[in-house]
Design a protein around this motif. Structure first.
Motif, short mmCIF file in Angstrom:
data_model
loop_
_atom_site.label_atom_id
_atom_site.label_comp_id
_atom_site.label_asym_id
_atom_site.label_seq_id
_atom_site.Cartn_x
_atom_site.Cartn_y
_atom_site.Cartn_z
N PHE A 5 5.09 11.33 7.71
CA PHE A 5 5.59 10.21 6.93
C PHE A 5 6.93 10.68 6.38
CE2 PHE A 5 1.00 9.15 6.52
CZ PHE A 5 1.06 7.91 7.13
N GLY A 6 8.01 10.29 7.04
CA GLY A 6 9.32 10.82 6.75
C GLY A 6 9.71 11.79 7.85
N LEU A 7 10.14 11.26 8.97
CA LEU A 7 10.40 12.08 10.16
C LEU A 7 11.64 12.95 9.95
CD1 LEU A 7 9.41 12.43 13.17
CD2 LEU A 7 11.32 10.92 13.76
N PRO A 8 11.53 14.27 10.14
CA PRO A 8 12.71 15.15 10.02
C PRO A 8 13.70 14.88 11.15
CG PRO A 8 10.65 16.41 9.92
CD PRO A 8 10.30 15.04 10.39
N ASP A 9 14.96 15.15 10.89
CA ASP A 9 16.00 14.91 11.89
C ASP A 9 15.74 15.67 13.18
OD1 ASP A 9 17.36 13.20 10.21
OD2 ASP A 9 18.77 14.73 9.49
N ASP A 10 15.21 16.89 13.07
CA ASP A 10 15.04 17.70 14.27
C ASP A 10 13.84 17.28 15.11
OD1 ASP A 10 13.04 18.59 12.61
OD2 ASP A 10 13.65 20.69 12.61
N GLU A 11 13.12 16.24 14.68
CA GLU A 11 12.01 15.72 15.47
C GLU A 11 12.32 14.37 16.12
OE1 GLU A 11 9.09 17.13 16.10
OE2 GLU A 11 9.34 18.90 14.83
N THR A 12 13.49 13.81 15.83
CA THR A 12 13.78 12.44 16.29
C THR A 12 13.82 12.33 17.81
OG1 THR A 12 16.16 12.86 16.09
CG2 THR A 12 15.05 11.88 14.19
N HIS A 13 14.23 13.38 18.50
CA HIS A 13 14.37 13.31 19.95
C HIS A 13 13.02 13.21 20.66
CE1 HIS A 13 13.47 17.55 19.26
NE2 HIS A 13 13.13 17.64 20.55
N ARG A 14 11.92 13.48 19.96
CA ARG A 14 10.59 13.47 20.56
C ARG A 14 9.89 12.13 20.43
NH1 ARG A 14 6.96 17.29 17.88
NH2 ARG A 14 5.72 16.99 19.76
N VAL A 15 10.46 11.19 19.69
CA VAL A 15 9.75 9.95 19.36
C VAL A 15 10.06 8.87 20.39
CG1 VAL A 15 9.36 8.20 17.59
CG2 VAL A 15 9.84 10.56 16.93
N TRP A 52 3.68 15.82 0.43
CA TRP A 52 2.33 16.31 0.16
C TRP A 52 1.52 16.40 1.45
CZ3 TRP A 52 -2.76 14.97 0.63
CH2 TRP A 52 -3.67 15.70 -0.14
N ILE A 53 1.61 15.36 2.29
CA ILE A 53 0.86 15.37 3.54
C ILE A 53 1.37 16.47 4.46
CG2 ILE A 53 0.48 14.05 5.67
CD1 ILE A 53 0.19 11.56 3.88
N ALA A 54 2.69 16.65 4.51
CA ALA A 54 3.25 17.71 5.36
C ALA A 54 2.76 19.08 4.93
CB ALA A 54 4.77 17.64 5.33
N GLU A 55 2.74 19.32 3.61
CA GLU A 55 2.40 20.65 3.10
C GLU A 55 0.90 20.91 3.04
OE1 GLU A 55 6.38 21.12 0.26
OE2 GLU A 55 4.40 20.80 -0.66
N TYR A 114 0.83 -1.21 0.00
CA TYR A 114 0.00 0.00 0.00
C TYR A 114 0.87 1.26 0.00
CZ TYR A 114 -4.60 2.16 0.91
OH TYR A 114 -5.79 2.85 0.81
N SER A 115 2.05 1.16 0.63
CA SER A 115 2.96 2.31 0.63
C SER A 115 3.28 2.79 -0.77
CB SER A 115 4.28 1.93 1.34
OG SER A 115 4.14 1.88 2.73
N TRP A 116 3.62 1.86 -1.63
CA TRP A 116 4.09 2.23 -2.97
C TRP A 116 2.94 2.44 -3.93
CZ3 TRP A 116 6.38 -2.67 -1.16
CH2 TRP A 116 7.39 -2.42 -0.23
N LEU A 117 1.85 1.69 -3.77
CA LEU A 117 0.70 1.89 -4.64
C LEU A 117 0.11 3.29 -4.44
CD1 LEU A 117 -0.99 -1.58 -4.09
CD2 LEU A 117 0.01 -0.78 -6.22
N VAL A 118 -0.16 3.66 -3.20
CA VAL A 118 -0.76 4.96 -2.94
C VAL A 118 0.27 6.08 -3.06
CG1 VAL A 118 -2.01 6.35 -1.25
CG2 VAL A 118 -2.55 3.93 -1.52
N GLY A 119 1.50 5.81 -2.60
CA GLY A 119 2.55 6.81 -2.71
C GLY A 119 2.83 7.20 -4.15
N GLU A 120 2.85 6.23 -5.04
CA GLU A 120 3.10 6.52 -6.44
C GLU A 120 1.91 7.22 -7.08
OE1 GLU A 120 5.62 6.44 -9.92
OE2 GLU A 120 5.90 6.37 -7.74
N LEU A 121 0.70 6.86 -6.65
CA LEU A 121 -0.48 7.54 -7.15
C LEU A 121 -0.42 9.04 -6.82
CD1 LEU A 121 -3.33 7.30 -8.44
CD2 LEU A 121 -4.20 6.85 -6.14
N VAL A 122 -0.06 9.35 -5.58
CA VAL A 122 0.06 10.75 -5.17
C VAL A 122 1.17 11.45 -5.95
CG1 VAL A 122 0.70 12.25 -3.24
CG2 VAL A 122 -0.91 10.38 -2.88
N ARG A 123 2.29 10.77 -6.15
CA ARG A 123 3.40 11.39 -6.89
C ARG A 123 3.01 11.68 -8.33
NH1 ARG A 123 7.48 10.63 -10.26
NH2 ARG A 123 6.85 8.49 -10.72
N ARG A 124 2.30 10.74 -8.97
CA ARG A 124 1.90 10.94 -10.37
C ARG A 124 0.91 12.10 -10.51
NH1 ARG A 124 2.97 6.37 -13.89
NH2 ARG A 124 4.70 5.26 -12.91
N VAL A 125 0.04 12.26 -9.52
CA VAL A 125 -0.99 13.31 -9.61
C VAL A 125 -0.43 14.67 -9.21
CG1 VAL A 125 -3.18 14.11 -8.63
CG2 VAL A 125 -2.89 11.70 -9.26
#
Length: 276
Positions: free
Chosen positions: A86-96, A71-74, A52-63
């Motif tokens: 989805f794709g944790l930034p380095d400056d957020e790792t200490h909170r996880v 896309w989700i972040a923005e 599902y990661s790649w099926l939906v991820g690629e759909l979003v990228r193509r569109v």
């Protein structure tokens, strides 16, 4: 529709990807494009646990021309002020929080018994089963605490969020949140209109899906028949119920064995239901 309702016939890969291939942004889409379907697309359904990661991820990228994490972040997380990645930034790792297993109670009270002909645990124990192959589309399974895995954009498996952000995201699907609404009424109807129902070829038990979401049923007991959302492997849960106006998010870093109705999340659902 086939992708969003787990009817694409592509839950498993003949040649599983390594964790690094799964995260590189290209190999996953190439693998599912080359994969022969397990059934004729649209004729049956089975949970696409990893693909599902790649099926939906690629759909979003193509569109959109953007990766799904960007896309989700923005378009969703930033406008709504969500701690959701989805794709944790380095400056957020200490909170996880660090993820680890938790065992169910010895008396069996933490076990959901759906009594299928073959349990999902038994199916997962069979290396040749579609269940095992679907969850093993990445082999070996990534370490959830590995920084590289957390930085990848794999929306089937590595979303990182607070419970408040998860609930707030679902709330914005059913109504405005601080002036932001994610779903138009017609989209909300599509999300919770049944597209797939019955024996799930991967999860073994009966499941119900709308477009992108699980629907209320034995495998995903939500608040009410009109609720839509999704449980997560290990125990997390998010959903919205348009009729009551309730959105709920539950996350845990204590993973129980299971994919669907975790007893800890279900205790919270029952408490909300009784309060209403």
């Amino acid at each position: 529709r086939h992708l969003l309702s787990h009817r694409a016939g592509l839950p498993a890969l003949d040649c599983p990807l390594t964790p690094s291939e799964a995260a590189d942004g290209n190999s996953g889409a190439q693998a599912v494009a080359a994969q022969r379907p397990q059934w004729e697309p649209g004729t049956d359904h089975g949970y696409h646990a990893q693909t599902y990661s790649w099926l939906v991820g690629e759909l979003v990228r193509r569109v959109t021309g953007r990766t799904i994490g960007r896309w989700i972040a923005e378009e969703i997380a930033r406008p709504l002020g969500l701690d959701f990645w989805f794709g944790l930034p380095d400056d957020e790792t200490h909170r996880v929080g660090r993820i680890g297993p938790v065992e169910p109670p010895a008396d069996g009270s933490g076990t959901l018994r759906l009594r299928p002909k073959r349990s999902v645990t038994e199916a997962y124990g069979d290396p040749q089963s579609l269940t095992r192959r679907a969850f093993g589309a990445i082999d070996p399974l990534p370490d959830e605490n590995d920084p590289g895995y957390r930085a990848a954009e794999l929306p089937a498996s590595n979303g990182i969020s607070t419970a408040r952000a998860l609930a707030r995201c679902y709330a914005a699907m059913i109504g405005p949140v601080d002036g932001h609404r994610l779903f138009a009424p017609a989209t909300l109807t599509l999300a919770r209109t049944e597209e797939s129902a019955g024996p799930d070829r991967v999860l073994v038990v009966n499941t119900r899906f709308g477009l992108g979401y699980m629907l209320h049923g034995p495998a995903a007991p939500l608040l009410a028949p009109g609720s839509f959302g999704h449980p997560g492997r290990g125990g997390s849960l998010g959903f919205a119920d348009p009729e009551s106006g309730i959105a709920l998010g539950y996350v845990t870093n204590g993973l129980q064995k299971g994919v669907t109705a975790d007893p800890r999340a279900q205790a919270l659902v029952r408490a909300v239901r009784s309060a209403l």
